[in-house]
Design a protein around this motif. Structure first.
Motif, mmCIF file in Angstrom:
data_model
loop_
_atom_site.group_PDB
_atom_site.id
_atom_site.type_symbol
_atom_site.label_atom_id
_atom_site.label_comp_id
_atom_site.label_asym_id
_atom_site.label_seq_id
_atom_site.Cartn_x
_atom_site.Cartn_y
_atom_site.Cartn_z
ATOM 1 N N LEU A 64 0.856 -1.182 0.000
ATOM 2 C CA LEU A 64 0.000 0.000 0.000
ATOM 3 C C LEU A 64 0.892 1.232 0.000
ATOM 4 O O LEU A 64 1.826 1.338 0.804
ATOM 5 C CB LEU A 64 -0.919 -0.003 1.218
ATOM 6 N N PHE A 65 0.599 2.145 -0.916
ATOM 7 C CA PHE A 65 1.499 3.269 -1.135
ATOM 8 C C PHE A 65 0.814 4.580 -0.776
ATOM 9 O O PHE A 65 -0.150 4.980 -1.434
ATOM 10 C CB PHE A 65 1.945 3.299 -2.604
ATOM 11 N N PRO A 66 1.269 5.292 0.262
ATOM 12 C CA PRO A 66 0.664 6.579 0.629
ATOM 13 C C PRO A 66 0.906 7.604 -0.457
ATOM 14 O O PRO A 66 2.044 7.818 -0.886
ATOM 15 C CB PRO A 66 1.387 6.955 1.927
ATOM 16 N N SER A 67 -0.160 8.227 -0.926
ATOM 17 C CA SER A 67 -0.015 9.143 -2.057
ATOM 18 C C SER A 67 -1.170 10.116 -2.089
ATOM 19 O O SER A 67 -2.074 10.074 -1.260
ATOM 20 C CB SER A 67 0.050 8.358 -3.375
ATOM 21 N N ASP A 84 -8.648 11.666 -1.598
ATOM 22 C CA ASP A 84 -9.473 10.896 -0.673
ATOM 23 C C ASP A 84 -10.321 9.858 -1.388
ATOM 24 O O ASP A 84 -10.802 8.905 -0.775
ATOM 25 C CB ASP A 84 -10.379 11.830 0.132
ATOM 26 N N THR A 85 -10.509 10.040 -2.682
ATOM 27 C CA THR A 85 -11.365 9.139 -3.454
ATOM 28 C C THR A 85 -10.615 7.919 -3.952
ATOM 29 O O THR A 85 -11.148 6.814 -3.993
ATOM 30 C CB THR A 85 -11.963 9.888 -4.668
ATOM 31 N N LEU A 86 -9.356 8.126 -4.352
ATOM 32 C CA LEU A 86 -8.553 7.057 -4.942
ATOM 33 C C LEU A 86 -7.394 6.662 -4.037
ATOM 34 O O LEU A 86 -6.738 7.531 -3.450
ATOM 35 C CB LEU A 86 -8.014 7.496 -6.302
ATOM 36 N N HIS A 87 -7.153 5.376 -3.929
ATOM 37 C CA HIS A 87 -6.003 4.854 -3.207
ATOM 38 C C HIS A 87 -5.077 4.150 -4.192
ATOM 39 O O HIS A 87 -5.458 3.867 -5.331
ATOM 40 C CB HIS A 87 -6.441 3.880 -2.113
ATOM 41 N N THR A 88 -3.853 3.848 -3.725
ATOM 42 C CA THR A 88 -2.852 3.234 -4.598
ATOM 43 C C THR A 88 -2.158 2.074 -3.895
ATOM 44 O O THR A 88 -1.815 2.166 -2.710
ATOM 45 C CB THR A 88 -1.801 4.282 -5.027
ATOM 46 N N VAL A 89 -1.949 0.999 -4.637
ATOM 47 C CA VAL A 89 -1.135 -0.116 -4.169
ATOM 48 C C VAL A 89 -0.104 -0.402 -5.251
ATOM 49 O O VAL A 89 -0.411 -0.339 -6.444
ATOM 50 C CB VAL A 89 -1.992 -1.372 -3.877
ATOM 51 N N HIS A 90 1.138 -0.660 -4.841
ATOM 52 C CA HIS A 90 2.170 -1.054 -5.808
ATOM 53 C C HIS A 90 2.320 -2.559 -5.764
ATOM 54 O O HIS A 90 2.587 -3.151 -4.711
ATOM 55 C CB HIS A 90 3.516 -0.401 -5.512
ATOM 56 N N VAL A 91 2.143 -3.192 -6.930
ATOM 57 C CA VAL A 91 2.323 -4.634 -7.074
ATOM 58 C C VAL A 91 3.718 -4.856 -7.662
ATOM 59 O O VAL A 91 4.036 -4.342 -8.732
ATOM 60 C CB VAL A 91 1.241 -5.240 -7.986
ATOM 61 N N TRP A 92 4.539 -5.611 -6.960
ATOM 62 C CA TRP A 92 5.946 -5.719 -7.319
ATOM 63 C C TRP A 92 6.167 -6.413 -8.653
ATOM 64 O O TRP A 92 7.128 -6.104 -9.363
ATOM 65 C CB TRP A 92 6.710 -6.463 -6.224
ATOM 66 N N GLU A 93 5.301 -7.350 -9.021
ATOM 67 C CA GLU A 93 5.433 -8.063 -10.288
ATOM 68 C C GLU A 93 4.109 -7.984 -11.034
ATOM 69 O O GLU A 93 3.073 -8.408 -10.528
ATOM 70 C CB GLU A 93 5.836 -9.520 -10.060
ATOM 71 N N ALA A 94 4.165 -7.460 -12.256
ATOM 72 C CA ALA A 94 2.943 -7.186 -13.013
ATOM 73 C C ALA A 94 2.149 -8.440 -13.337
ATOM 74 O O ALA A 94 0.916 -8.390 -13.452
ATOM 75 C CB ALA A 94 3.289 -6.454 -14.311
#
Length: 290
Positions: A4-7, A94-104
């Protein structure tokens, strides 16, 4: 793995959206495909970084993905430059969150042969995905509606990795995070954002933008006094002074996994003994990369 990436983020709409954002950022949004993804910086008149963003060019909008807390100041800046432009800027942090997936390949719906920016259904809703290298190997940033978070995360393969683990991987790979490393307020070329750097975010062939004159001078001169380096050591704070022989020779970024990135003078010998905030540190071979 995923993190989970704070952004924070902005959505720019209107008939003039691409030309308007193009006139503010260092990357070439106009020249990107649709859909497309462009790393960029927003500079002040002295050419120093105010914000770093990834701009997603889509059919109906431009989505600007930034580090946490960066959307509000960028929104205020953009609104100052709206005169006759047909654009609207909305803070969607506040509407959109982001997660970084290490392998596509761990994301159902992603087309590995497709463009760098794609939209597809995942977890009961449509997500925006961007091919982003945060660890040394390209992964995916997934942007999704906050209310769908549980379903999106349940759709991912693998386990959650902490933000500290992600930071350790990107620092080991020599990839800066401009806000998290405390590199705001410096020239892009000094911290790996130049063409050929680990995080290229400048086009020298696009039209004018705020700070472009300084970028053109640096291109003509071909060098800066500082560059991105890697230090081995522990225990310093972001922004701590790096010293050599009693003189300040740079500033350190985030420290994780026994390593950290730093903005250091290029004339510093690779064998030099340095301290970061009074703590001994050792230069790594990354200084030769940039």
């Amino acid at each position: 793995m995923w993190t989970l990436f704070p952004s924070s983020s902005l959505r720019v709409t209107g008939a003039d959206r691409v030309d308007f954002v193009q006139g503010q950022m260092t990357g070439d949004l106009r020249g990107a495909a649709t859909p497309g993804l462009v790393a960029c910086a927003f500079l002040n008149v002295r050419g120093q970084i105010e914000q770093f963003a990834r701009a997603y060019k889509r059919a109906d909008d431009v989505y600007l993905h930034l580090d946490a807390g960066q959307a509000a100041p960028l929104m205020a800046r953009l609104k100052r430059y709206i005169i006759f432009d047909q654009v609207e800027v909305q803070d969607v942090s506040d509407t959109l969150h982001t997660v970084h997936v290490w392998e596509a390949d761990g994301v159902p719906g992603w087309n590995a042969d497709g463009p760098d920016a794609q939209s597809f259904e995942l977890g009961g809703g449509v997500v925006l995905a961007g091919r982003v290298n945060r660890t040394g190997t390209p992964g995916l940033d997934l942007h999704y509606l906050a209310r769908h978070e549980a379903e999106v995360l349940a759709s991912l393969v693998g386990e959650e990795a902490s933000l500290d683990t992600l930071d350790a991987a990107r620092i080991r790979a020599g990839i800066p995070d401009i806000a998290r490393d405390g590199f705001l307020g410096v020239l892009p070329q000094e911290v790996g954002l130049d063409v050929g750097g680990p995080l290229p975010a400048i086009s020298y062939r696009k039209g004018c933008y705020v700070g472009q004159e300084i970028m053109a001078r640096l291109e003509a001169r071909g060098t800066t006094r500082y560059h991105l380096a890697q230090l081995a050591g522990d225990g310093w704070d972001v922004g701590a002074d790096v010293t050599h022989a009693g003189k300040v020779v740079g500033q350190a970024g985030l420290n994780a996994g026994g390593l950290g990135l730093a903005r250091l003078r290029k004339d510093l010998p690779e064998s030099a003994e340095v301290e970061v905030g009074g703590t001994p540190a050792r230069l790594q071979s990354l200084t030769a990369r940039t």
